[in-house]
Structure formats: C-alpha cells, structure tokens
Design a protein around this motif. Structure first.
Motif, PDB file in Angstrom:
ATOM      1  N   GLY A   1      18.316 -15.699  39.148  1.00 30.90           N
ATOM      2  CA  GLY A   1      17.395 -15.664  37.944  1.00 30.90           C
ATOM      3  C   GLY A   1      17.276 -13.733  37.629  1.00 30.90           C
ATOM      4  O   GLY A   1      15.965 -13.637  37.264  1.00 30.90           O
ATOM      5  N   LEU A   2      18.374 -13.294  37.605  1.00 32.95           N
ATOM      6  CA  LEU A   2      18.079 -11.798  37.461  1.00 32.95           C
ATOM      7  C   LEU A   2      17.624 -11.577  36.128  1.00 32.95           C
ATOM      8  O   LEU A   2      18.561 -11.839  35.163  1.00 32.95           O
ATOM      9  N   ALA A   3      16.715 -10.716  35.898  1.00 33.75           N
ATOM     10  CA  ALA A   3      16.259 -10.445  34.469  1.00 33.75           C
ATOM     11  C   ALA A   3      16.466  -9.089  34.049  1.00 33.75           C
ATOM     12  O   ALA A   3      16.904  -8.256  34.911  1.00 33.75           O
TER      13      ALA A   3
ATOM     14  N   PHE B   1      21.047 -12.087  33.857  1.00 28.17           N
ATOM     15  CA  PHE B   1      22.440 -12.851  34.361  1.00 28.17           C
ATOM     16  C   PHE B   1      22.326 -14.176  33.873  1.00 28.17           C
ATOM     17  O   PHE B   1      22.419 -15.240  34.512  1.00 28.17           O
ATOM     18  N   HIS B   2      22.481 -14.516  32.354  1.00 31.47           N
ATOM     19  CA  HIS B   2      22.695 -15.930  31.931  1.00 31.47           C
ATOM     20  C   HIS B   2      23.954 -16.349  31.960  1.00 31.47           C
ATOM     21  O   HIS B   2      24.991 -15.616  32.633  1.00 31.47           O
ATOM     22  N   VAL B   3      24.413 -17.383  31.208  1.00 28.84           N
ATOM     23  CA  VAL B   3      25.668 -18.002  31.631  1.00 28.84           C
ATOM     24  C   VAL B   3      26.739 -16.942  31.101  1.00 28.84           C
ATOM     25  O   VAL B   3      27.633 -16.714  32.019  1.00 28.84           O
TER      26      VAL B   3
ATOM     27  N   GLN C   1      18.963 -10.850  28.317  1.00 28.35           N
ATOM     28  CA  GLN C   1      18.439 -12.122  28.923  1.00 28.35           C
ATOM     29  C   GLN C   1      18.890 -11.961  30.521  1.00 28.35           C
ATOM     30  O   GLN C   1      19.204 -13.189  30.949  1.00 28.35           O
TER      31      GLN C   1
END
Lengths: 89, 579
Positions: A55-57, A14-16, A12
């Motif tokens: 928002g890095l995917a 860079f999510h939390v 996912q």
C-alpha cells in the motif's frame, strides 16, 4: 549486496501498473531482489502481490536491495524506474 | 441425416439459420462441494492446480494480446497485472502448501488464498488499492473455472456468425452478445419476459427459448434454423426447408423496410392526437442509434450494465462518463435514467449478496440502494453532473410505499446539496419519477401522484406481482398476461391518478411494444410509450391507423370484460375491422 533508498513519486503510489513494471524489471535479473519499507516490512521484489499489498503511497521511502551476480545492474535499473515515476506524466 | 423439428417459445422475432455454438459456462461439478482430499490424492491435486494455472496463464496472455490490439497497451496493463498475480512467487506456493499441509482440495486452496490476499488489499487505506481485491478475485474465478475442466470461452470471444445454444444465459452473459456474430439464440429454459428475451429483443437478435430436453440432441457445429415468431426450430434442415426459410428471411427484410418509413415520423392518430414514442436501452452503445431508429428520446435507460460489466462498483467518474455520453447522443431529447435495479435474478459478484429463497420479493433495486445509500448517492451525483449535457430525468425502481419514495427523493436532494457546496453545475428542474411495477404502488397512485413528476409503468414486474406468477417458470407462463383485467385496472388507475395531478405517465414494459395493446393504451390515455428500438416503427405504424376517440370508447368497453382471452378477441376484432 547492493542497497539504495528511493522515494515513490508517482501520484497513486504502487498501484497495478507501477507494481507490474517493477516486477517485469526485477525478473530481468537473476539476483534476489527485496523491497524494504520504512517500518521494516520486507517483500520480494518479484512479487506483484507483495508490492501492491504494501500500500505504498506517493511520498513513501523504500530501500531496494539486490543480492546476486547482477546485483549492481538490478538496483540501478530499478532505482531508475522508480525515479522516472514509472513513465507517468 | 433427417431434419428434426423442435418447438420452443418465440420471444424475439425473425428467422435465422446458422451453425450452432454450444455455450456451457461452468457447470456445477462435484468438486465444488469437495473440501478435503486423502493424503494419497495430494500429488493428483497438485497436478490439477498446476494444469489450471498453466491454462489460466495461456488464456490471460491471449487476452492481453487481444486487448492490446483492440484497446491499446494501456488497457492491457490491468490484465498483465492479473498475469503477474498468477505467476507471483507467493501465490501458488501458498496454495500448494495448503493442499500438502491441510489436505484441502485445489478449489478450497484457491478460495482460501484468494480471499486472504483480497482481504489484505481491502485493508489498505487507498481506495484505488482496495479495489484491486477484485483483480485477485477475478484471477481466483478463472482458476476455479479451469479447475472445473471447461474451456472458459467467453461469449465476447465469438468471432464468427453462429446460432448461440445454451441452457440459459445470465444477464452478464447477455451483455456480451455481439449482434454481428450472434445470428440467433436458442435456450433450454426461459420465458417471454426473462432477461434473455428482453435483451435479445432489444438487440434485435431472433430468439427461441425454453426448448427443454430437445437441447441435448443439438451438437456443436450443427446446422440450426430458428423462427423467433413462432418458436419453431429445425435441426439439420433439408435443402428445401433452408430455401423456404431464406425466402421468409427476404420477406421479413422487405416488411421491415416498408415499416421503417414510419420510424422517423411523429406518432399521430387519424384524429390528430400525438403520442411520444421512446426507446428502452441498456448500454451507451445502443444510444448511438436510438434517434436514427425513430426514438424521440429514451424512456428507460437501464444502468445495470455499468455495474454488471465490472469487477467492482463503478466510480462516480465512470458513471458520469456513461450518462453524459447517452445525454449527448440524444441531442437534447429526454433520457429517463433508471437508478440501479440489481438483485432478484441480476447479481453483482462483488456485492456478494446471499442467495435468497424468493429473490423477486427480496433485497433488490431501491431496497438495496436505500440500505446502502452510498451506492445510490454516487449514482445520483453522476446523473446530476451529466444533466448539463442533455435533458435527463431520473426514476426509482421497485417503489412499494411512500417512505421509500421520500427516502430516495431525500437522497436526490442531498446529492444536489453536495454538488452545490462543491460548486459543481447541474441542470435545473430535472424531473424525478418512479416506476410503477408493484401493485401496492399502483393502488396508492393518487397519493404518489402528488409527489412525483411522472410515472413509468413497468408491465413485466407489474404482471408478475399482480397475478402472482413467476415469469421465469414455463409451467405457469401462460398465466402471465398483461391483458389480465386486474392489470388493466391498475394501469388505468395509475394513468388517471397522474392526470388528475397534471403528471404524465409512461410505460416501459413489454406491453408498450405490442401493437395489439396500442388501441387500448391509447384509449386509457397513456402519454409515453417506451420500447425496444426494433418495435418503434411497428407501434408508430399502428398509431397512424387509429382514432383516439374510438379507442377511448373501446378501452371503456374492454375494462368491463372479465377475462384476458375475451379482451384479446375484442382487440383483434377491432384491429381487423375495415377502416
């Protein structure tokens, strides 16, 4: 200054949780840490908001830079963290 | 200290005695409206902000620890993320800059920065990241609360037995209530059918509401006795009063023991007519005990809790997990899921609905869901997917005309189409029905009956809309009466219209759990009674003592009476007559 390029590999991006782990790791070092994206967006490596709002995917390439007394150790630790997919399966 | 008697409205039965926990959520302060500060006040404003930050950090760290222990480190990461947002090098400096540069209040600085960052998140392409805006807003809310100078203690933090005393409880407060610690509830405002009353009853927590100004005399830690039957409270009770109350508590205990014999028997009248008795639930947790408490299914599963206990719209996956759990807990017994009934007095912070002058006549329930069909579609997909794990039925709330019903039904079919195309399994022949809680729907019941699979009468709203009485307003509370002859006629119309088309009719409002109404509803031909689990034994007991044929005659007679008091008197006489 030390710099090294890495690719975000976890699902996912860079999510939390990854962002949280990155900031925790960055804060262990006194050096100034920055993260630079492919389109030259630069954020503070100790700022969770900065990291997350990039928002890095999965698959994005970023450059980690560090400048200061412990710059070498810092980049090494952070690159390792990213490459470990933040401990995700 | 002499004892002080306080009279309120008993809404949830039972006697309790305990120490007072005063609950004061963020009181509206002057600073809420204050936007600008004088230059001389800037240092003070910065200091307030800093103090709020420290306080928020401490709270969050404590919460992280607690979560780690109770739910595991994995679940704590989100909260740790919130801690990092608070500590973020870009977060506070930006607020400080605004206070210094634009002379705005700390509150406004928090709001502006939070919204700016939340907006950044919302502009991201990944849905997962967009949802993080809710985390930022949550942090902002905590800061705002702490700027308001209150302790920010949440009801979920209460870990000892207390009597909860508050001005009022919001639906999101009430879903945090833990029966283990909350012995009883006493509030300043609220009526018999307020959400606090409904939840207290459904959780089996004795409650007295609407005690008014007397609340100001109650202090933290005071000893308070409450009687949820009569609405009587005693502050600083004498030893003798306490003893008498303890005897009453024992009696109540014995009585409920005696009634509980009926809980697990079918509800059959003396002349052999069986009715279906099912439970109203509002959480997955309640569904675990429903069968043991005598429910033969779930007649109303309110799904709001899923939405109110979240900081953003629950995903299809999250909803699916909840519906599946309830379906499985009921082991093949029917479960009627009511689609999202939000709006009115039930708010969702993340939907940011504007305040309305007449929320009960406004943008709520099916109206909101048809206006934002993606919300309903997600929910219907989750229900369909869960349908293979039990016997699910679905019903739509607040239907006022046939177009709404047909639109909702079309979304139901659309959800089925989608799943079929994706190759996802769901059960065949799921019943789809509607709540009848608006007089216009009751009056058109004959037309609806041709299209629905069942009706479920929601008496709480039906009475409110038929008699034009705000059920939250104590001043007119006595006008609120489900024995009003007009309400009874509507109920009769709905049941008969359903039966003419071979459809069943249930009732999931407060009236279904009132044993005084049982002979009347039995006589009108009601098929399914849905109530708080705590009322099931009582109603089954009542049914055992009745003759259906007698009740039919009784109902016809009652429908000719002109006033609610006459109807009540007649019912009481009937119930007291020797067998």
């Amino acid at each position: 200054m030390i710099r090294e390029q890495v690719t975000i590999q976890n699902d996912q991006g860079f999510h939390v949780r990854p962002a949280q782990l990155f900031v925790t790791e960055s804060n262990k070092f006194s050096s100034t840490i920055k993260l630079i994206t492919e389109n030259d967006n630069t954020v503070d490596g100790k700022s969770i908001l900065g990291l997350m709002t990039l928002g890095l995917a999965q698959g994005s390439t970023v450059t980690i830079t560090a400048e200061g007394a412990d710059e070498e150790a810092a980049v090494r630790a952070l690159v390792e963290l990213v490459n470990s997919k933040f401990g995700e399966a | 200290m002499s004892e002080q008697r306080i009279q309120g409205l008993g809404v949830s039965a039972g006697t309790r005695i305990g120490r007072v926990h005063l609950y004061r959520p963020q009181a509206a302060t002057d600073s809420l409206s204050r936007k600008q500060v004088a230059e001389a006040d800037v240092p003070a404003e910065l200091e307030r902000l800093r103090a709020a930050k420290e306080q928020s950090l401490e709270q969050l760290q404590a919460l992280v620890e607690k979560t780690k222990q109770s739910l595991g480190a994995d679940k704590a990461v989100i909260l740790e993320g919130q801690t990092s947002i608070l500590a973020d090098p870009t977060f506070f400096p930006e607020m400080e800059k605004r206070i210094q540069g634009q002379l705005v209040s700390a509150e406004l600085a928090v709001d502006q920065v939070v919204e700016q960052i939340a907006g950044l998140f919302e502009s991201l392409p990944q849905e997962y990241m967009r949802e993080r805006a809710a985390d930022v807003r949550d942090v902002g809310k905590r800061l705002r609360t702490n700027l308001g100078g209150n302790s920010g203690v949440s009801l979920a933090d209460i870990q000892q037995e207390v009597v909860l005393v508050a001005d009022d409880l919001t639906p999101s407060d009430t879903v945090q209530l833990d029966k283990t610690y909350i012995l009883g509830i006493v509030t300043r405002t609220g009526g018999k059918t307020s959400h606090t009353a409904i939840l207290a009853k459904s959780l089996g927590i004795p409650a007295v509401l609407g005690i008014g100004a007397a609340l100001d005399t109650i202090e933290q830690g005071d000893l308070l006795l409450l009687d949820g039957n009569t609405g009587a409270c005693v502050l600083h009770p004498l030893e003798s009063t306490v003893e008498e109350a303890r005897r009453r508590m024992e009696d109540e205990h014995h009585q409920s023991q005696a009634l509980s014999v009926y809980a697990n028997q079918p509800a059959v009248t003396r002349d052999g007519h069986q009715i279906e008795v099912v439970a109203n639930i509002g959480t997955t947790l309640e569904s675990r005990s429903s069968l043991a408490e005598g429910a033969e299914g779930i007649g109303l599963f309110r799904t709001e809790f899923l939405f109110m206990n979240a900081t953003s719209m629950p995903t299809e996956e999250e909803q699916f997990a909840a519906y599946r759990e309830v379906a499985e807990n009921l082991q093949g017994h029917p479960v009627v899921i009511r689609t999202l009934d939000i709006g009115g007095d039930k708010e969702l912070p993340y939907l940011e609905l504007p305040k309305e002058l007449n929320p009960f006549l406004g943008y709520r329930a099916i109206r909101l869901c048809l206006d934002r069909p993606e919300i309903l579609l997600t929910q219907l997909r989750a229900i369909l997917r869960a349908s293979v794990h039990g016997q699910l039925k679905v019903m739509f709330p607040m239907i006022s005309n046939l177009q709404e019903w047909r639109q909702a039904k079309a979304l139901w079919l659309q959800a089925q189409e989608q799943l079929r195309a994706e190759g996802v399994a769901f059960a065949d022949g799921i019943e789809v029905g509607m709540m009848v809680e608006i007089p216009s729907a009751a009056l058109l019941a004959d037309q609806f009956a041709k299209e629905v699979d069942f009706f479920s009468i929601g008496t709480n709203d039906l009475v409110q809309y038929t008699v034009a009485v705000d059920r939250m307003n104590e001043k007119v509370a006595d006008l609120y009466d489900y024995f009003h002859p007009a309400v009874l006629r509507l109920i009769q119309m709905v049941i008969e219209a359903g039966h003419r088309e071979g459809k069943w009719t249930g009732m999931c409002g407060g009236m279904a759990g009132d044993p005084q109404a049982t002979p009347l509803l039995l006589g009108l031909g009601l098929d399914e009674w849905s109530m708080d689990a705590g009322s099931i034994a009582k109603i089954k007991h009542a049914v055992h003592g009745l003759h259906r044929a007698d009740c039919v005659a009784l109902a016809q007679r009652l429908l000719t009476l002109g006033t609610a008091p006459e109807i009540r008197t007649e019912l009481q006489t009937y119930l007291q007559q020797p067998e």
